[in-house]
Scaffold this motif. Sequence first.
Motif, PDB file in Angstrom:
ATOM      1  N   ILE A  66       8.018   5.205  -5.204  1.00 24.19           N
ATOM      2  CA  ILE A  66       7.227   4.115  -5.777  1.00 24.19           C
ATOM      3  C   ILE A  66       8.146   3.110  -6.452  1.00 24.19           C
ATOM      4  CG2 ILE A  66       5.475   3.504  -7.493  1.00 24.19           C
ATOM      5  CD1 ILE A  66       4.149   6.166  -6.978  1.00 24.19           C
ATOM      6  N   GLU A  67       7.938   1.856  -6.136  1.00 20.04           N
ATOM      7  CA  GLU A  67       8.594   0.770  -6.862  1.00 20.04           C
ATOM      8  C   GLU A  67       7.600   0.229  -7.883  1.00 20.04           C
ATOM      9  OE1 GLU A  67      10.087  -2.175  -4.219  1.00 20.04           O
ATOM     10  OE2 GLU A  67      11.585  -0.839  -3.300  1.00 20.04           O
ATOM     11  N   TRP A  68       8.077  -0.002  -9.104  1.00 19.04           N
ATOM     12  CA  TRP A  68       7.201  -0.356 -10.206  1.00 19.04           C
ATOM     13  C   TRP A  68       7.368  -1.829 -10.590  1.00 19.04           C
ATOM     14  CZ3 TRP A  68       4.078   3.563 -12.294  1.00 19.04           C
ATOM     15  CH2 TRP A  68       4.365   4.857 -11.823  1.00 19.04           C
ATOM     16  N   ARG A  69       6.355  -2.338 -11.219  1.00 20.52           N
ATOM     17  CA  ARG A  69       6.431  -3.687 -11.797  1.00 20.52           C
ATOM     18  C   ARG A  69       5.992  -3.590 -13.261  1.00 20.52           C
ATOM     19  NH1 ARG A  69       1.271  -6.303 -11.860  1.00 20.52           N
ATOM     20  NH2 ARG A  69      -0.303  -5.081 -10.699  1.00 20.52           N
TER      21      ARG A  69
ATOM     22  N   ILE B  62     -11.604   0.807  -5.641  1.00 15.26           N
ATOM     23  CA  ILE B  62     -10.964   0.624  -4.335  1.00 15.26           C
ATOM     24  C   ILE B  62      -9.443   0.707  -4.430  1.00 15.26           C
ATOM     25  CG2 ILE B  62     -12.865  -0.765  -3.430  1.00 15.26           C
ATOM     26  CD1 ILE B  62     -11.118  -3.255  -3.962  1.00 15.26           C
ATOM     27  N   TRP B  63      -8.937   1.239  -5.540  1.00 16.70           N
ATOM     28  CA  TRP B  63      -7.502   1.370  -5.669  1.00 16.70           C
ATOM     29  C   TRP B  63      -7.012   2.496  -4.765  1.00 16.70           C
ATOM     30  CZ3 TRP B  63      -7.866   1.870 -11.720  1.00 16.70           C
ATOM     31  CH2 TRP B  63      -8.439   0.697 -12.234  1.00 16.70           C
ATOM     32  N   THR B  64      -5.809   2.346  -4.256  1.00 20.29           N
ATOM     33  CA  THR B  64      -5.241   3.328  -3.337  1.00 20.29           C
ATOM     34  C   THR B  64      -5.001   4.659  -4.053  1.00 20.29           C
ATOM     35  OG1 THR B  64      -4.174   1.611  -2.027  1.00 20.29           O
ATOM     36  CG2 THR B  64      -3.299   3.838  -1.822  1.00 20.29           C
ATOM     37  N   THR B  65      -5.428   5.731  -3.424  1.00 19.26           N
ATOM     38  CA  THR B  65      -5.233   7.079  -3.966  1.00 19.26           C
ATOM     39  C   THR B  65      -4.171   7.810  -3.138  1.00 19.26           C
ATOM     40  OG1 THR B  65      -6.877   8.096  -2.518  1.00 19.26           O
ATOM     41  CG2 THR B  65      -7.676   7.112  -4.576  1.00 19.26           C
TER      42      THR B  65
ATOM     43  N   VAL C   9      -6.679   2.842 -15.609  1.00 20.05           N
ATOM     44  CA  VAL C   9      -5.513   2.326 -14.896  1.00 20.05           C
ATOM     45  C   VAL C   9      -4.322   3.241 -15.114  1.00 20.05           C
ATOM     46  CG1 VAL C   9      -3.846   0.436 -14.772  1.00 20.05           C
ATOM     47  CG2 VAL C   9      -6.290  -0.071 -14.972  1.00 20.05           C
ATOM     48  N   ARG C  10      -4.116   3.685 -16.346  1.00 19.51           N
ATOM     49  CA  ARG C  10      -2.972   4.559 -16.621  1.00 19.51           C
ATOM     50  C   ARG C  10      -3.110   5.892 -15.882  1.00 19.51           C
ATOM     51  NH1 ARG C  10      -1.270   5.686 -22.758  1.00 19.51           N
ATOM     52  NH2 ARG C  10      -3.303   6.740 -22.777  1.00 19.51           N
ATOM     53  N   ALA C  11      -4.311   6.447 -15.852  1.00 17.54           N
ATOM     54  CA  ALA C  11      -4.521   7.707 -15.135  1.00 17.54           C
ATOM     55  C   ALA C  11      -4.258   7.539 -13.632  1.00 17.54           C
ATOM     56  CB  ALA C  11      -5.948   8.196 -15.371  1.00 17.54           C
ATOM     57  N   TRP C  12      -4.659   6.375 -13.097  1.00 13.61           N
ATOM     58  CA  TRP C  12      -4.398   6.089 -11.672  1.00 13.61           C
ATOM     59  C   TRP C  12      -2.903   6.041 -11.394  1.00 13.61           C
ATOM     60  CZ3 TRP C  12      -2.048   1.475  -9.983  1.00 13.61           C
ATOM     61  CH2 TRP C  12      -1.948   1.332  -8.603  1.00 13.61           C
TER      62      TRP C  12
ATOM     63  N   GLU D 231      -1.372   9.572 -11.482  1.00 11.56           N
ATOM     64  CA  GLU D 231      -1.724  10.345 -10.274  1.00 11.56           C
ATOM     65  C   GLU D 231      -0.907   9.884  -9.083  1.00 11.56           C
ATOM     66  OE1 GLU D 231      -5.738  11.670  -7.806  1.00 11.56           O
ATOM     67  OE2 GLU D 231      -5.637   9.655  -8.709  1.00 11.56           O
ATOM     68  N   LEU D 232      -0.761   8.577  -8.922  1.00 12.79           N
ATOM     69  CA  LEU D 232      -0.009   8.056  -7.787  1.00 12.79           C
ATOM     70  C   LEU D 232       1.460   8.455  -7.890  1.00 12.79           C
ATOM     71  CD1 LEU D 232      -1.165   6.359  -5.446  1.00 12.79           C
ATOM     72  CD2 LEU D 232      -0.059   4.376  -6.469  1.00 12.79           C
ATOM     73  N   ALA D 233       1.998   8.446  -9.126  1.00 13.18           N
ATOM     74  CA  ALA D 233       3.405   8.788  -9.320  1.00 13.18           C
ATOM     75  C   ALA D 233       3.671  10.251  -8.977  1.00 13.18           C
ATOM     76  CB  ALA D 233       3.812   8.499 -10.760  1.00 13.18           C
TER      77      ALA D 233
END
Length: 400
Positions: free
Chosen positions: A69-72, A2-5, A54-57, A60-62
């Motif tokens: 995108i703001e990162w944490r 359900i992570w945002t794509t 998680v890293r692939a997600w 892709e988002l980047a």
Amino acid sequence: MIWTTPGDLKAQLARLWDRGVLPRLLVTAEPGFPLRLVLKGPASSDLADRFEVVRAWAVELAATPHVRIEWREVRHRVQGAQRLPDQVWVDTMDDALALLGRRRDAAGLSRVVAMTHAAAPLLLPWLARRPLQAIELADSWPHLIAVVQWLVEHPRPGIYLRQVDVAGVHSKFIEAHRTVLSELFDLMLPAQAVALDRTGASAFAARYGFADKPARVRMRVLDEQVRWFPCAARPDITLDAGSFASLALPIQRVFITENETNFLAFPATRGAIVIFGAGYGWDALAGAAWLKRCAIHYWGDIDTHGFAILDQLRSRFDHVSSLLMDRTTLDAHEVHWGEEHAQVLHDLPRLSPDERALFDDLRDNRIRESLRLEQERIGFHWLTEAILGLPGMPSREVER
């Protein structure tokens, strides 16, 4: 997952476009950016259990264009410090349009807004309310503005739409855009130039003072002794409402029926005419003051709509009586009962007690579900007997 794509991000913007939020900003120039989008990402446990996913997600988002995108920073016990997307922003309207592929639509809307600012600023609130419709009308907008300006200069012109002389505009264009033109006229015209009581597409001409094709009344003279026009006895004649209102016929009775066959076969009756009704709406008869001195008999279907039409007719002529719209007639023709669709459910205040009782039985389905008896299914001898039974009707005055 359900992570945002990237597709989800675009879908969020698309919903704002489809709801008119983003197009409205193009009209009003109100600040709407930077715009933060909803981001759903992995939980802490996902870093441990599904690190590569998680890293692939995140990669892709980047790679999503036109977003920021703001990162944490998070720490993984094996992988060490890692960065994950924390917030997603669309910084400008141009970025949003590019992501949606709506730059051409936005350019069209901007032209409409600029034209309206210059030529008819009173219409800007309409653009803010209906920006998506404005985009659809972008190619037609110069002509719509021209028609509005023409009517402002010629309020209540009293001519047919065909006679409106605006460069590049023909009457079919006006007719095809009556709904939007009505909204624009209401914003631009002074109150005295709009007949506010006339509403709906069919009342467009009357609302703004254009000439309209006249309402017509079709009638048959039932008395061959009434020769008010050099034609055959008992003629079938159609008149415009104004001509009908000016008649001076030596008659005492008026019958109204909704069925054309009944109208044509209506028996010869001394001192009477029959009118072919048109269902709801009695504007064509309203101006005929001479009808008030005549006995008027309405013959409609025995169903809820038949009684609703009778009720409406009485709003014009309160002395109308019903003909063959009673329980006895209904019961005698059970073999011909049919079904009415979309029954009238509201109360009808102008019915007599007997009419109201039958109407309630029909509306509440007490006799049978959606019961209807069409007038043309009633035996013809019932009609002649009903006419003979009218007050003051000697038997010799009706042709059997």
